[in-house]
Design a protein around this motif. Structure first.
Motif, PDB file in Angstrom:
ATOM      1  N   ILE A 124       0.836  -1.209   0.000  1.00 62.10           N
ATOM      2  CA  ILE A 124       0.000   0.000   0.000  1.00 62.10           C
ATOM      3  C   ILE A 124       0.864   1.250   0.000  1.00 62.10           C
ATOM      4  CG2 ILE A 124      -1.795   1.266   1.219  1.00 62.10           C
ATOM      5  CD1 ILE A 124      -2.797  -1.353   0.134  1.00 62.10           C
ATOM      6  N   LEU A 125       1.910   1.263   0.792  1.00 61.95           N
ATOM      7  CA  LEU A 125       2.795   2.427   0.838  1.00 61.95           C
ATOM      8  C   LEU A 125       3.455   2.664  -0.525  1.00 61.95           C
ATOM      9  CD1 LEU A 125       4.446   1.905   4.343  1.00 61.95           C
ATOM     10  CD2 LEU A 125       2.795   3.676   3.707  1.00 61.95           C
ATOM     11  N   GLU A 126       3.832   1.585  -1.210  1.00 64.77           N
ATOM     12  CA  GLU A 126       4.387   1.718  -2.551  1.00 64.77           C
ATOM     13  C   GLU A 126       3.346   2.274  -3.511  1.00 64.77           C
ATOM     14  OE1 GLU A 126       7.314   1.355  -3.896  1.00 64.77           O
ATOM     15  OE2 GLU A 126       8.379   0.738  -2.085  1.00 64.77           O
ATOM     16  N   GLU A 127       2.111   1.840  -3.351  1.00 64.14           N
ATOM     17  CA  GLU A 127       1.038   2.328  -4.218  1.00 64.14           C
ATOM     18  C   GLU A 127       0.813   3.827  -4.017  1.00 64.14           C
ATOM     19  OE1 GLU A 127      -3.644   1.213  -5.250  1.00 64.14           O
ATOM     20  OE2 GLU A 127      -2.506   0.033  -3.794  1.00 64.14           O
ATOM     21  N   ILE A 128       0.834   4.274  -2.766  1.00 64.07           N
ATOM     22  CA  ILE A 128       0.684   5.698  -2.475  1.00 64.07           C
ATOM     23  C   ILE A 128       1.824   6.490  -3.090  1.00 64.07           C
ATOM     24  CG2 ILE A 128       0.685   7.434  -0.630  1.00 64.07           C
ATOM     25  CD1 ILE A 128      -0.749   5.372   1.135  1.00 64.07           C
ATOM     26  N   ALA A 129       3.066   6.010  -2.901  1.00 65.59           N
ATOM     27  CA  ALA A 129       4.229   6.713  -3.434  1.00 65.59           C
ATOM     28  C   ALA A 129       4.187   6.775  -4.963  1.00 65.59           C
ATOM     29  CB  ALA A 129       5.507   6.026  -2.970  1.00 65.59           C
ATOM     30  N   LYS A 130       3.806   5.678  -5.578  1.00 67.69           N
ATOM     31  CA  LYS A 130       3.715   5.640  -7.038  1.00 67.69           C
ATOM     32  C   LYS A 130       2.672   6.615  -7.532  1.00 67.69           C
ATOM     33  CE  LYS A 130       2.594   2.508 -10.870  1.00 67.69           C
ATOM     34  NZ  LYS A 130       2.201   1.119 -11.244  1.00 67.69           N
ATOM     35  N   TYR A 131       1.528   6.657  -6.859  1.00 66.30           N
ATOM     36  CA  TYR A 131       0.443   7.539  -7.281  1.00 66.30           C
ATOM     37  C   TYR A 131       0.850   8.999  -7.143  1.00 66.30           C
ATOM     38  CZ  TYR A 131      -4.321   9.259  -7.836  1.00 66.30           C
ATOM     39  OH  TYR A 131      -5.441   9.909  -8.292  1.00 66.30           O
ATOM     40  N   GLU A 132       1.549   9.337  -6.056  1.00 67.66           N
ATOM     41  CA  GLU A 132       1.952  10.727  -5.836  1.00 67.66           C
ATOM     42  C   GLU A 132       3.047  11.163  -6.795  1.00 67.66           C
ATOM     43  OE1 GLU A 132       2.920  10.895  -1.692  1.00 67.66           O
ATOM     44  OE2 GLU A 132       0.834  11.175  -1.090  1.00 67.66           O
ATOM     45  N   ASP A 133       3.748  10.208  -7.399  1.00 64.82           N
ATOM     46  CA  ASP A 133       4.790  10.525  -8.373  1.00 64.82           C
ATOM     47  C   ASP A 133       4.234  10.709  -9.786  1.00 64.82           C
ATOM     48  OD1 ASP A 133       6.855  10.596  -6.608  1.00 64.82           O
ATOM     49  OD2 ASP A 133       7.563   8.558  -7.004  1.00 64.82           O
ATOM     50  N   GLN A 134       2.981  10.356  -9.997  1.00 66.53           N
ATOM     51  CA  GLN A 134       2.392  10.413 -11.330  1.00 66.53           C
ATOM     52  C   GLN A 134       1.484  11.633 -11.468  1.00 66.53           C
ATOM     53  OE1 GLN A 134       0.381   6.627 -11.502  1.00 66.53           O
ATOM     54  NE2 GLN A 134       2.172   5.567 -12.332  1.00 66.53           N
ATOM     55  N   PRO A 135       1.467  12.270 -12.656  1.00 67.52           N
ATOM     56  CA  PRO A 135       0.538  13.379 -12.868  1.00 67.52           C
ATOM     57  C   PRO A 135      -0.897  12.921 -12.668  1.00 67.52           C
ATOM     58  CG  PRO A 135       2.156  13.259 -14.628  1.00 67.52           C
ATOM     59  CD  PRO A 135       2.311  12.012 -13.822  1.00 67.52           C
ATOM     60  N   PRO A 136      -1.770  13.760 -12.088  1.00 70.14           N
ATOM     61  CA  PRO A 136      -1.507  15.151 -11.675  1.00 70.14           C
ATOM     62  C   PRO A 136      -1.019  15.298 -10.235  1.00 70.14           C
ATOM     63  CG  PRO A 136      -3.829  14.735 -11.521  1.00 70.14           C
ATOM     64  CD  PRO A 136      -3.215  13.451 -12.020  1.00 70.14           C
ATOM     65  N   PHE A 137      -0.258  14.333  -9.738  1.00 66.91           N
ATOM     66  CA  PHE A 137       0.472  14.461  -8.479  1.00 66.91           C
ATOM     67  C   PHE A 137      -0.437  14.713  -7.267  1.00 66.91           C
ATOM     68  CE2 PHE A 137       3.122  16.081 -11.976  1.00 66.91           C
ATOM     69  CZ  PHE A 137       4.125  15.138 -11.971  1.00 66.91           C
ATOM     70  N   GLY A 138      -1.543  13.983  -7.203  1.00 63.95           N
ATOM     71  CA  GLY A 138      -2.432  14.106  -6.049  1.00 63.95           C
ATOM     72  C   GLY A 138      -3.373  15.285  -6.110  1.00 63.95           C
ATOM     73  N   ALA A 139      -3.492  15.937  -7.258  1.00 67.57           N
ATOM     74  CA  ALA A 139      -4.363  17.116  -7.350  1.00 67.57           C
ATOM     75  C   ALA A 139      -5.839  16.758  -7.162  1.00 67.57           C
ATOM     76  CB  ALA A 139      -4.161  17.818  -8.696  1.00 67.57           C
ATOM     77  N   PHE A 140      -6.259  15.579  -7.612  1.00 66.10           N
ATOM     78  CA  PHE A 140      -7.656  15.189  -7.426  1.00 66.10           C
ATOM     79  C   PHE A 140      -7.970  14.973  -5.947  1.00 66.10           C
ATOM     80  CE2 PHE A 140      -7.273  14.056 -11.955  1.00 66.10           C
ATOM     81  CZ  PHE A 140      -8.413  14.694 -12.437  1.00 66.10           C
ATOM     82  N   GLU A 141      -7.049  14.327  -5.223  1.00 64.73           N
ATOM     83  CA  GLU A 141      -7.253  14.154  -3.782  1.00 64.73           C
ATOM     84  C   GLU A 141      -7.273  15.498  -3.074  1.00 64.73           C
ATOM     85  OE1 GLU A 141      -6.388  10.438  -5.439  1.00 64.73           O
ATOM     86  OE2 GLU A 141      -5.288  12.316  -5.628  1.00 64.73           O
ATOM     87  N   ARG A 142      -6.374  16.380  -3.469  1.00 70.80           N
ATOM     88  CA  ARG A 142      -6.293  17.679  -2.810  1.00 70.80           C
ATOM     89  C   ARG A 142      -7.553  18.513  -3.049  1.00 70.80           C
ATOM     90  NH1 ARG A 142      -1.876  20.666  -1.195  1.00 70.80           N
ATOM     91  NH2 ARG A 142      -1.079  18.608  -0.592  1.00 70.80           N
ATOM     92  N   VAL A 143      -8.093  18.483  -4.258  1.00 71.94           N
ATOM     93  CA  VAL A 143      -9.288  19.288  -4.512  1.00 71.94           C
ATOM     94  C   VAL A 143     -10.485  18.731  -3.738  1.00 71.94           C
ATOM     95  CG1 VAL A 143     -10.302  18.148  -6.562  1.00 71.94           C
ATOM     96  CG2 VAL A 143     -10.395  20.637  -6.336  1.00 71.94           C
ATOM     97  N   MET A 144     -10.548  17.408  -3.560  1.00 75.05           N
ATOM     98  CA  MET A 144     -11.603  16.810  -2.729  1.00 75.05           C
ATOM     99  C   MET A 144     -11.444  17.251  -1.273  1.00 75.05           C
ATOM    100  SD  MET A 144     -13.734  14.598  -4.412  1.00 75.05           S
ATOM    101  CE  MET A 144     -14.153  13.219  -3.344  1.00 75.05           C
ATOM    102  N   GLU A 145     -10.207  17.247  -0.778  1.00 72.23           N
ATOM    103  CA  GLU A 145      -9.943  17.669   0.602  1.00 72.23           C
ATOM    104  C   GLU A 145     -10.302  19.136   0.805  1.00 72.23           C
ATOM    105  OE1 GLU A 145      -6.183  14.630   1.468  1.00 72.23           O
ATOM    106  OE2 GLU A 145      -5.837  16.623   0.634  1.00 72.23           O
ATOM    107  N   CYS A 146      -9.959  19.974  -0.152  1.00 71.19           N
ATOM    108  CA  CYS A 146     -10.248  21.403  -0.036  1.00 71.19           C
ATOM    109  C   CYS A 146     -11.746  21.686  -0.143  1.00 71.19           C
ATOM    110  CB  CYS A 146      -9.493  22.190  -1.101  1.00 71.19           C
ATOM    111  SG  CYS A 146      -7.699  22.230  -0.879  1.00 71.19           S
TER     112      CYS A 146
END
Length: 419
Positions: A124-146
């Protein structure tokens, strides 16, 4: 013709099926009301983590046995987790219905071994790291959080590095005992299904499911503190990014709203990834690599997303063009020929998808889990065909006029980007 059947077992499990004996395959799946919005801070990412653990062995099957049997049955099988549900599904030949019900049901009572837990934590930690390294670099998660806050619908499906690193296997066991109870689940099936046999098989396989101990009430989060690993900055600085990524989120219709059909069609007119207004204005002209708009529906609300990818120096002008395209629809509506074209395209897509039981399964199970309603293919087609220009105009005024939440991911050495 297909026939809808439903029955509630004595233990509370609901069994629903869209039976069509003309088909050559059957699709089956357990839909569980366990998603990111159901978690507290200590459980963040646990619904998805638990999805992985369901394939790691049961009291009667090892992890190797589970995967070998899935391969032996020869169909397609997988699982996924969202904000509101976790789904485990398989498509098989009808003759394997009983074996697949037995296997999926056994998987729903996993061993949750501590050693497997620790091993899968690394995955799971590898999956998170891989996802954060790929475009759009967590922008979808961040906009949901905001937009929604860092909890509830705004909570990340994968969790954070901090939440997964600090998670204990007993936390998972308690969460499983609370969420994977029969009354919180739906067994759905579609295609060439023997429904009476399905009910009997499910009843036998799940007879003891209510024997799970109910854990104590989970801790409440401290609303005055951000969850570990979460930031609410609307700007993501990506040192090596050569393009800029913009994601926005505004309100949209829920899964139960009648507006959802008009909004889906309107989104296709404005921002489909091929043949839409944004496509011709921004993609076909070479101004942007991606420029799309689409709705996402939840059980009690909805979201309207836009996504723009282009060079940093073109971001401001492209934002203006996107806003102008949206404003034009709000002001002038759409042409009848535009609407006719997108209805024909959408209807054709629905009909082609309906030929595959696995595609029908997801709509059937998800809608029943969230809304306790059945929507046939004919009902869905009629709903799209009833949408007229006035409904499109009303949807545009209702959902496209509000100021969206915006997140931009770009190289940190670029100047600040403003719409």
């Amino acid at each position: 013709m297909s026939e809808f059947r439903s029955e509630t077992l004595d233990n509370g499990l609901q069994v629903v099926a869209e039976v069509d004996n003309r088909g050559y395959s059957a699709a089956l799946g357990y839909f569980v009301r366990a998603g990111a919005r159901d978690e507290n801070d200590a459980q963040s990412g646990l619904s998805h983590f638990l999805e992985h653990m369901m394939f790691k062995g049961t009291a009667t099957r090892s992890a190797a046995d589970v995967n070998r049997e899935l391969d032996e049955l020869g169909g397609q099988s997988n699982a996924y987790t969202s904000e509101e549900q976790t789904v485990y599904y398989a498509a098989v030949l009808p003759k394997y219905q009983q074996r697949m019900v037995d296997l999926l049901s056994d998987m729903m009572r996993p061993r949750l071994d501590e050693n497997e837990f620790d091993t899968e934590r690394g995955v799971i930690l590898e999956e998170i790291a891989k996802y954060e390294d790929q475009p759009p670099f967590g922008a979808f998660e961040r906009v949901m959080e905001c937009a929604y806050g860092p909890r509830g619908l705004g909570r990340r499906v994968l969790g954070t590095t901090e939440s997964i690193s600090n998670m204990h296997v007993d936390t998972m066991r308690d969460y499983f005992s609370a969420r994977y109870r029969p009354a919180n689940m739906v067994l759905a099936a579609s295609g060439n299904v023997d429904f009476d046999a399905l009910v009997k098989q499910a009843g036998e396989a799940t007879a003891n499911w209510n024997d799970l101990p109910m854990p104590s009430a989970f801790d409440r989060d401290n609303a005055d503190e951000l969850p570990a690993g979460v930031e609410l900055n609307a700007r993501l600085d990506i040192p090596d990014a050569t393009q800029a990524y913009r994601v926005t989120l505004a309100g949209g219709p829920s899964m139960a709203s009648n507006d959802r059909y008009a909004m889906r069609l309107l989104s296709s007119i404005i921002g489909d990834d091929g043949g839409s207004r944004l496509f011709w204005d921004l993609i076909d002209t070479g101004r942007a690599e991606i420029a799309t708009l689409w709705p996402q529906e939840f059980s009690d609300t909805g979201a309207m997303f836009t996504y723009l990818v282009c060079t940093p120096d073109a971001m401001d002008s492209n934002i203006r063009l996107m806003n102008e395209a949206i404003d034009l629809v709000i002001r002038d509506g759409v042409k009848q020929e535009e609407l006719d074209q997108v209805i024909n395209k959408t209807v054709a897509g629905v009909i082609m998808a309906s030929e595959r039981p696995s595609q029908r399964l997801f709509g059937l199970g998800s809608h029943w889990l969230c809304c306790r309603k059945y929507l046939s293919t004919d009902d869905l087609l009629d709903a799209y065909r009833r949408v007229d220009v006035s409904a499109i105009e009303a949807a545009a005024r209702t959902y496209l006029c509000s100021e969206p939440t915006e997140v931009i991911a770009a190289a940190s050495d670029e100047p600040s980007l403003t719409p």
